[in-house]
Design a protein around this motif. Sequence first.
Motif, PDB file in Angstrom:
ATOM      1  N   PRO A 142       6.323  -5.899  26.829  1.00 16.82           N
ATOM      2  CA  PRO A 142       6.626  -5.785  28.264  1.00 16.82           C
ATOM      3  C   PRO A 142       7.945  -5.039  28.482  1.00 16.82           C
ATOM      4  N   TYR A 143       7.841  -3.745  28.664  1.00 25.80           N
ATOM      5  CA  TYR A 143       9.015  -2.868  28.738  1.00 25.80           C
ATOM      6  C   TYR A 143       9.829  -3.161  29.986  1.00 25.80           C
ATOM      7  N   THR A 144       9.162  -3.233  31.129  1.00 24.72           N
ATOM      8  CA  THR A 144       9.774  -3.693  32.370  1.00 24.72           C
ATOM      9  C   THR A 144       8.759  -4.577  33.095  1.00 24.72           C
ATOM     10  N   VAL A 145       9.255  -5.629  33.753  1.00 24.38           N
ATOM     11  CA  VAL A 145       8.387  -6.577  34.444  1.00 24.38           C
ATOM     12  C   VAL A 145       8.847  -6.695  35.895  1.00 24.38           C
ATOM     13  N   ALA A 146       7.901  -6.543  36.828  1.00 21.30           N
ATOM     14  CA  ALA A 146       8.199  -6.628  38.258  1.00 21.30           C
ATOM     15  C   ALA A 146       8.618  -8.043  38.631  1.00 21.30           C
ATOM     16  N   PRO A 147       9.285  -8.206  39.779  1.00 21.11           N
ATOM     17  CA  PRO A 147       9.693  -9.558  40.201  1.00 21.11           C
ATOM     18  C   PRO A 147       8.523 -10.528  40.308  1.00 21.11           C
ATOM     19  N   GLN A 148       7.328 -10.024  40.627  1.00 22.31           N
ATOM     20  CA  GLN A 148       6.148 -10.891  40.735  1.00 22.31           C
ATOM     21  C   GLN A 148       5.589 -11.273  39.374  1.00 22.31           C
ATOM     22  N   GLY A 149       6.110 -10.689  38.312  1.00 26.59           N
ATOM     23  CA  GLY A 149       5.534 -10.873  36.997  1.00 26.59           C
ATOM     24  C   GLY A 149       4.449  -9.848  36.724  1.00 26.59           C
ATOM     25  N   MET A 150       3.764 -10.029  35.630  1.00 27.76           N
ATOM     26  CA  MET A 150       2.763  -9.054  35.188  1.00 27.76           C
ATOM     27  C   MET A 150       1.495  -9.784  34.760  1.00 27.76           C
ATOM     28  N   ASP A 151       0.372  -9.434  35.365  1.00 21.75           N
ATOM     29  CA  ASP A 151      -0.931  -9.913  34.919  1.00 21.75           C
ATOM     30  C   ASP A 151      -1.528  -8.884  33.962  1.00 21.75           C
ATOM     31  N   TYR A 152      -2.015  -9.341  32.831  1.00 23.06           N
ATOM     32  CA  TYR A 152      -2.569  -8.408  31.849  1.00 23.06           C
ATOM     33  C   TYR A 152      -3.917  -8.915  31.365  1.00 23.06           C
ATOM     34  N   GLU A 153      -4.682  -8.020  30.770  1.00 25.81           N
ATOM     35  CA  GLU A 153      -5.978  -8.353  30.197  1.00 25.81           C
ATOM     36  C   GLU A 153      -6.163  -7.541  28.925  1.00 25.81           C
ATOM     37  N   VAL A 154      -6.520  -8.214  27.851  1.00 28.30           N
ATOM     38  CA  VAL A 154      -6.739  -7.564  26.555  1.00 28.30           C
ATOM     39  C   VAL A 154      -8.151  -7.878  26.087  1.00 28.30           C
ATOM     40  N   THR A 155      -8.902  -6.846  25.733  1.00 26.70           N
ATOM     41  CA  THR A 155     -10.252  -7.029  25.186  1.00 26.70           C
ATOM     42  C   THR A 155     -10.275  -6.502  23.759  1.00 26.70           C
ATOM     43  N   VAL A 156     -10.680  -7.368  22.841  1.00 27.23           N
ATOM     44  CA  VAL A 156     -10.779  -7.009  21.425  1.00 27.23           C
ATOM     45  C   VAL A 156     -12.257  -6.948  21.056  1.00 27.23           C
ATOM     46  N   THR A 157     -12.670  -5.840  20.458  1.00 27.70           N
ATOM     47  CA  THR A 157     -14.057  -5.663  20.027  1.00 27.70           C
ATOM     48  C   THR A 157     -14.083  -5.405  18.520  1.00 27.70           C
ATOM     49  N   LEU A 158     -14.914  -6.149  17.813  1.00 25.56           N
ATOM     50  CA  LEU A 158     -15.128  -5.925  16.390  1.00 25.56           C
ATOM     51  C   LEU A 158     -16.521  -5.362  16.175  1.00 25.56           C
ATOM     52  N   ARG A 159     -16.608  -4.325  15.346  1.00 24.49           N
ATOM     53  CA  ARG A 159     -17.902  -3.731  14.978  1.00 24.49           C
ATOM     54  C   ARG A 159     -18.120  -3.977  13.487  1.00 24.49           C
ATOM     55  N   TYR A 160     -19.291  -4.464  13.157  1.00 28.11           N
ATOM     56  CA  TYR A 160     -19.567  -4.941  11.808  1.00 28.11           C
ATOM     57  C   TYR A 160     -20.351  -3.893  11.019  1.00 28.11           C
ATOM     58  N   GLY A 161     -20.057  -3.834   9.728  1.00 28.16           N
ATOM     59  CA  GLY A 161     -20.755  -2.896   8.863  1.00 28.16           C
ATOM     60  C   GLY A 161     -19.923  -2.551   7.652  1.00 28.16           C
ATOM     61  N   PRO A 162     -20.445  -1.693   6.775  1.00 29.94           N
ATOM     62  CA  PRO A 162     -19.697  -1.278   5.580  1.00 29.94           C
ATOM     63  C   PRO A 162     -18.366  -0.631   5.976  1.00 29.94           C
ATOM     64  N   PRO A 163     -17.298  -0.837   5.204  1.00 30.23           N
ATOM     65  CA  PRO A 163     -15.978  -0.382   5.626  1.00 30.23           C
ATOM     66  C   PRO A 163     -15.776   1.121   5.606  1.00 30.23           C
ATOM     67  N   GLY A 164     -16.462   1.841   4.737  1.00 24.38           N
ATOM     68  CA  GLY A 164     -16.217   3.276   4.625  1.00 24.38           C
ATOM     69  C   GLY A 164     -14.999   3.556   3.751  1.00 24.38           C
ATOM     70  N   THR A 165     -14.643   4.824   3.665  1.00 23.87           N
ATOM     71  CA  THR A 165     -13.569   5.273   2.778  1.00 23.87           C
ATOM     72  C   THR A 165     -12.445   5.912   3.596  1.00 23.87           C
ATOM     73  N   THR A 166     -11.226   5.581   3.254  1.00 19.17           N
ATOM     74  CA  THR A 166     -10.071   6.152   3.955  1.00 19.17           C
ATOM     75  C   THR A 166      -9.688   7.479   3.325  1.00 19.17           C
ATOM     76  N   PRO A 167      -9.670   8.569   4.092  1.00 23.49           N
ATOM     77  CA  PRO A 167      -9.270   9.857   3.524  1.00 23.49           C
ATOM     78  C   PRO A 167      -7.791   9.854   3.146  1.00 23.49           C
ATOM     79  N   ARG A 168      -7.461  10.531   2.096  1.00 18.67           N
ATOM     80  CA  ARG A 168      -6.069  10.628   1.668  1.00 18.67           C
ATOM     81  C   ARG A 168      -5.343  11.635   2.556  1.00 18.67           C
ATOM     82  N   PRO A 169      -4.220  11.242   3.174  1.00 22.33           N
ATOM     83  CA  PRO A 169      -3.535  12.179   4.071  1.00 22.33           C
ATOM     84  C   PRO A 169      -2.919  13.352   3.310  1.00 22.33           C
ATOM     85  N   VAL A 170      -2.921  14.497   3.950  1.00 15.71           N
ATOM     86  CA  VAL A 170      -2.293  15.689   3.388  1.00 15.71           C
ATOM     87  C   VAL A 170      -0.976  15.895   4.123  1.00 15.71           C
ATOM     88  N   HIS A 171       0.126  15.762   3.413  1.00 16.93           N
ATOM     89  CA  HIS A 171       1.450  15.864   4.026  1.00 16.93           C
ATOM     90  C   HIS A 171       2.057  17.244   3.789  1.00 16.93           C
TER      91      HIS A 171
END
Length: 502
Positions: A142-171
């Motif tokens: 909460p970087y800045t909060v109004a005098p009335q406060g802050m109402d928030y909503e967070v939705t978390v979604t999980l998708r199931y299946g094989p994890p896959g492979t992480t590509p190696r980053p090229v720096h």
Amino acid sequence: MPGVERRDVLRMSAVAGATGALTLSGVSFARAADGSEKSRTVKGHLPTGAPDFVYLPVDVPSGVREIEVAYTYDKPSVPEGTKENALDIGVFDERGTALGGRGFRGWSGGARDRFTISAEKATPGYLAGPVRAGTWHIALGPYTVAPQGMDYEVTVTLRYGPPGTTPRPVHPPERARGRGRAWYRGDCHLHTVYSDGKRTPAQAAAAAREAGLDFIATTEHNTTSGHGAWEGLWDEEFLILCGEEITTRNGHVVALGTDPGRFFDWRYRAGEDRFPRFARQVRRAGGLVVPAHPNCPFVGCQWKFGYAEADAIEVWNGPWTTDDELAVAAWDNMLTAPPQGRGPVPAMGNSDAHAEPQKVGLPQTVVLAEDLSRQALLEGIRAGRSYIAESSEISLSLTAHSGHGEHAGIGERLAVRPEAEVTVRLEVSGAPAGATARLLTDEGEMFAAAVSDKPLEWRTTASLAPYVRAEIRHRPPVGSPPDLPGAMAAMTNPVWLGHREG
């Protein structure tokens, strides 16, 4: 549809800007079949005085391929002069939220309203990798909060299946062919879509080349996810350094030229005395500690940590403004009274460009380096062998000479007796029409003249001038107060005169 909804109403002290963190009660998911997805939504209220960070635990089961997080918050009308609601977001994985960032998986601040992470890919700002079982934490800021406060909503979604492979980053590589020992132009504070910028890395690199730069640094806010996003954008004449803009509530600092993939935490304030620990981490990772826009008037931007840990100071950030004038004045004051236990801190300038019409390379730091490499550039910046210019059209040379043939340039010392006569010589090319050159010492401006094609010379002694630095100023706007200098077009780090004390 989202699953079970829960509302958390936090009862906290109404002390604005409270430090620390709060962990909410968490949400849990059960295992599910491959190809399925499950969602949970949490609603809550943050009052004024909310801690800097609020963590929402998410129990992630095994067999998850991807996690997605979306959030919203309200922005009620606020009284004139009062800050409205602003809520940042990021995430830590099952390794935890401990300071130091072992579990860090990404941060987008307020730039995005959703993100996804899987082994194969992640939203810019976040790190691809397996979604392992355990307790993850959504980090709300909460970087800045109004005098009335802050109402928030967070939705978390999980998708199931094989994890896959992480590509190696090229720096990016640490060295380009370059021109040997030469003056190299760079912009060491840039943002792209990997934090809150609008340019892609390709667009930022193209803008840098158009500005006549030899090198740039990628410095996204509180994330390293952009370090591997520049493949194919460097070459033998163009170098890309890695870094991070560590964006705390008490100022921002650029970790410049650090090892690729090295993350530095930002979750502390000046009063907690934790910054020295992270400054040491930056240097151990091969980088420089550069407080950014120290007098910026925006919330959380003014530098409060002092300069004992600084390797350089960004005194000029973007188009010249009043806060840059203040930063240069404060830096100049430190040249003869540096932080305890260390020598003077060099100045540098960067664009901090995020999007059009902000110009990459306005300003730019021009560094005398042995070659176009990470190590040589950082050594030049740390030593103060550099000047700042508003564009590649402007070039400067500032030297000091004694009567016996000794000479020194920017960032160097002319070791002469206190009474020895010294000739200071300034050469300028590409200055704007009507520009004025100024030579300044610890007493302030000691010489000023209109810029011309001919070198400017001024004579002094080491006893009268422990250092000399130069500024090139635009013609002041019509109607400006007398003796008020115009906007900066270029400026140098000092040439030092006399034998070093001690």
